[in-house]
Design an enzyme around this catalytic site. Sequence first.
Site, PDB file in Angstrom:
ATOM      1  N   MET A 353       0.894  -1.282  -0.425  1.00 17.68           N
ATOM      2  CA  MET A 353       0.146  -0.453  -0.137  1.00 17.68           C
ATOM      3  C   MET A 353       0.725   1.359  -0.523  1.00 17.68           C
ATOM      4  O   MET A 353       2.109   1.726   0.917  1.00 17.68           O
ATOM      5  CB  MET A 353      -1.022  -0.135   1.662  1.00 17.68           C
ATOM      6  CG  MET A 353      -1.691   1.106   1.375  1.00 17.68           C
ATOM      7  SD  MET A 353      -3.268   1.624  -0.272  1.00 17.68           S
ATOM      8  CE  MET A 353      -2.783   3.522  -0.101  1.00 17.68           C
ATOM      9  N   GLU A 388       4.920   0.777  -6.163  1.00 20.14           N
ATOM     10  CA  GLU A 388       4.006   1.629  -5.044  1.00 20.14           C
ATOM     11  C   GLU A 388       4.819   2.780  -4.681  1.00 20.14           C
ATOM     12  O   GLU A 388       4.113   4.343  -4.550  1.00 20.14           O
ATOM     13  CB  GLU A 388       4.390   1.080  -3.960  1.00 20.14           C
ATOM     14  CG  GLU A 388       3.803  -0.350  -3.478  1.00 20.14           C
ATOM     15  CD  GLU A 388       2.426  -0.174  -3.606  1.00 20.14           C
ATOM     16  OE1 GLU A 388       1.816   0.266  -3.433  1.00 20.14           O
ATOM     17  OE2 GLU A 388       1.963  -1.200  -4.359  1.00 20.14           O
ATOM     18  N   HIS A 391       3.071   5.598  -7.599  1.00 16.35           N
ATOM     19  CA  HIS A 391       2.247   6.075  -7.529  1.00 16.35           C
ATOM     20  C   HIS A 391       2.194   7.615  -5.941  1.00 16.35           C
ATOM     21  O   HIS A 391       1.629   8.234  -5.949  1.00 16.35           O
ATOM     22  CB  HIS A 391       0.996   5.002  -5.343  1.00 16.35           C
ATOM     23  CG  HIS A 391       0.461   4.089  -6.522  1.00 16.35           C
ATOM     24  ND1 HIS A 391      -0.686   4.542  -6.749  1.00 16.35           N
ATOM     25  CD2 HIS A 391       0.627   2.412  -6.510  1.00 16.35           C
ATOM     26  CE1 HIS A 391      -0.895   3.151  -7.524  1.00 16.35           C
ATOM     27  NE2 HIS A 391      -0.717   2.515  -6.767  1.00 16.35           N
TER      28      HIS A 391
END
Length: 943
Positions: A353, A388, A391
């Site tokens: 995440m 990630e 992002h």
Amino acid sequence: MPKGSFLSKALAATFIVLTISVIGGIITMIILYKTEISGMNPTARPTLPPTTTAPPPVMRLPPNLVPERYTIFIQPHFYTKIIEEVNVTSPNQTMLFTGNSTVEFRCVERTSTIYLNSKDLKVSNPLVKNTKTNEKIPHSSMISHDDESNFLEIPLNEHLEAGKNYSLFLDFEGEISVNLEGLYLSSYVEGGPAYEGDRNAERFLVATNLQPTDARRVFPCFDEPQLKAEFDVTIIHRRGTDALGNAKVEDFRILDDEWEMTRFKLTPRMSTYLFAFTVSEFEEFTVSKPTPENVDVKIYARPDAVKAKSTEYAASITGNILMFYEDLFDMTYSRTLGKLDQIALPDLYPAAMENWGLVTYQEGGLLYEEGVSSLLHKEEIVTVIAHELAHQWFGNLVTMKWWNDIWLNEGFATYMSYFAVDNVEPSFNVKDMYAMNDLHIAFQEDALASSHPLSPPQEDVQTTSQITEMFDSITYSKGATILRMLSDIVGEKVFNKAVKMYLKEFAYKSAEQKNLWEKIILAGEGQFNDIAMKMEPWTKQIGYPVITINTTIGEVYQKHFLFNSSSESSLWWYIPIRVMPDTSTDPVWLLSNERVRNEKFLSEPGKWILANVNCTGYYRVNYNPENWEHLLTQLEVKPSPIPLMNRAQLIDDAFNLARAKLVDVTLALNTTRFLHSETEYLPWESAVRNLEYFFLMFDRSEVYGPMQAYLQEQVKGLYDFFSNYTDHSQVPKDHSSQYSQIIAIEVACSNGLKKCVTMASSMFSLWMNGTNIINPNLRSVIYCQAVAAGGKEEWEFAWERFQTTNDTSEKEQLRKALSCTKTTWLLGRYLDYTLNPEKIRLMDVASTIIYIAKNEAAQAQVWNFIRAHWDYISLGDGAMVIQAVTDRFSTKFELEELERFAKDYDLRSATRAVEQAIEQTQVNIQWVRENKDNVLEWFEKNI
């Protein structure tokens, strides 16, 4: 579960004063906090505010209030170690967290009601103020809406006026989750699995996992992605633990013998789903240069993992990936944050995440142990990190306005990771492989009438379940594929320029896909004024086209490609077509669903043409029979003139066109004949993946034997090509060849090639006798094939090793291998283990069941199992489980059971997956009925 404890109302009143002036009052807070902690007593689990079942006006928050800043105090009351005292029946663990929040917001439209989101929290003591005058705004009782909106409604006794600023203070209490959502508990064993069962060795930590709609489980907030705000966060945590957050530490204080406080610097404006913190006893590994200037990069993990140097590979690539993106996007990583922490969590779902400044990973996504982990595991790690970190720009810096455009986050992160991995690990040579993988994943799901647009209307994505459903292969893989096609259409130079402009204009803001089209127009300086018109059919419609080219008359036309030939569709797309042997750089555009003639689609007598060169377009290609025959002859005589990606795509197109009844199934099977002399990975991967459908449809029928015999003959050449490596447990240096070696072993052993089965069983037997000579790269496939060929003794040995290994890569390989046994009672035992989190972690439940579902020996067992335990299984990725378990469904009875399942069970975020499974089963029934005899005849003739 032991009852928690929470702060008294006196302390809550103190927090109100403190929150008004955080800086000036922080020392007072510390003193009062120390006083109150000593008087805390256990209480019952918090109750929720009064509820109403009346539906809210809409599922979305009203647009009249815009948050500017959250000031948050949170205290997780958990212990990192269980202390069991004499004569005490319950250990000391508590699952409560307490705190308060003050949100400052602008009123942009006059209102007398505050709506925000809160879920599973006891919220109390609201205080609304005018931030300029400090005047209190009186209010009525709070209302918690008992529906998916999770609205917390605060009716006011007077209006908030447009243009003025206000604040809302709230106390809150909640329970730390054990289901990997919101603020959740994770555990590990200090010293590794050898200490399993020793309560003194078990350690606990808490972490957050808030995407997409779980920030509201941690604190009351405006939990929508476009409602960005700054975060001023203070964590109260137990002595001896460390708190990590989105930003650097501003202040650290020891409060007393039991508690300490960490306050973080103010974050940039960001969405609530990116809010993150952890509290643990983990150790840090500081990443050495090169790293971006003024950015501290650290990796956190279990102390034994840091000691084993398992963080070093991730540390060696993270700085390079960040700097690559800074250069590619011409924009630095956030200097406001000034740090990037990456933490390897024992429990997390999904795999990672992208929280801004604190990226969380499953351990397998970050930890690599030299000499134990597979070489290919490095690729997995660098790919996850690259995704990630992309992002940090796409999602964190620039966020989609609403979840219907989540592809602007996930599609970009997936696509940009191709280039980052290629830059950091050029020897991996993964760009083409990744592009083909995403193309085929998207093709598979998007060939169903129950698919969804890449960017559906906002009104179709409202509830949490609908939002969660958007995190699928369409969003990730189709998103990346469409971006690759866009880059090919406008050119890499224009595309990259537009991306830079897009990031700069919408930094710390939110965007929609139309904003990307606008930047393409500006970057192209008028060349691509119609780009929105050409691209939006690809993003706002479901599916994709198949073009059919008749090379004898130079004609081309398109239609919507669907597996279900009975489905009607009038959809059409603007299609860019590149052909060989033509060498022009500009594509030919197919601008309608009419039949079009163009000389570029004419072939010379006896020659072939090839469309969609290097697979840059998101469409399939069919040809007239003569051109197909010329292409297949070229593949068998000398495949090299056909680009490698297209050799793979010809196979994939032919098999899927046959599934849609656009070509005969024998043509598809004929595309595999050249494989006996093919050693490249992409064509073999395409063939094996497509033949898997044949196995799924026929592995319970008389077709299975001849099909195995054919593949056994075809794979001999590939297996022998690598036999000198395999027999000596070595791997080639070339990265792609490492994949080819694995696919050779997998196909040869699973189809009964005797020398392969003997090799796998012998190497596994040596390991059982004390010596593991199996190369880490080959362990996954050899473990699986040896367990499949063995019985109880091999399975139980693998299970014992799974329990005792401390290497995440080895653990994953064994977890997969355990699903390969053909002994049904062992498969039943393994399924039962997934219900016990001490045996199979919750985050691994879905993937373990998926592994077992791929085993033909477990078909009925798995289907019965998921229906019996759906409430537990659906806590993970229920959609993926449904897809895997129903892959073999091809009978009327199975269809009826599936339809009954859809009717009787609460499907939640698996709703679309079940709809697609029903449609796919209907397609399977018809396809098997129409093709079984021809398929059997073909395999019998070609053995």
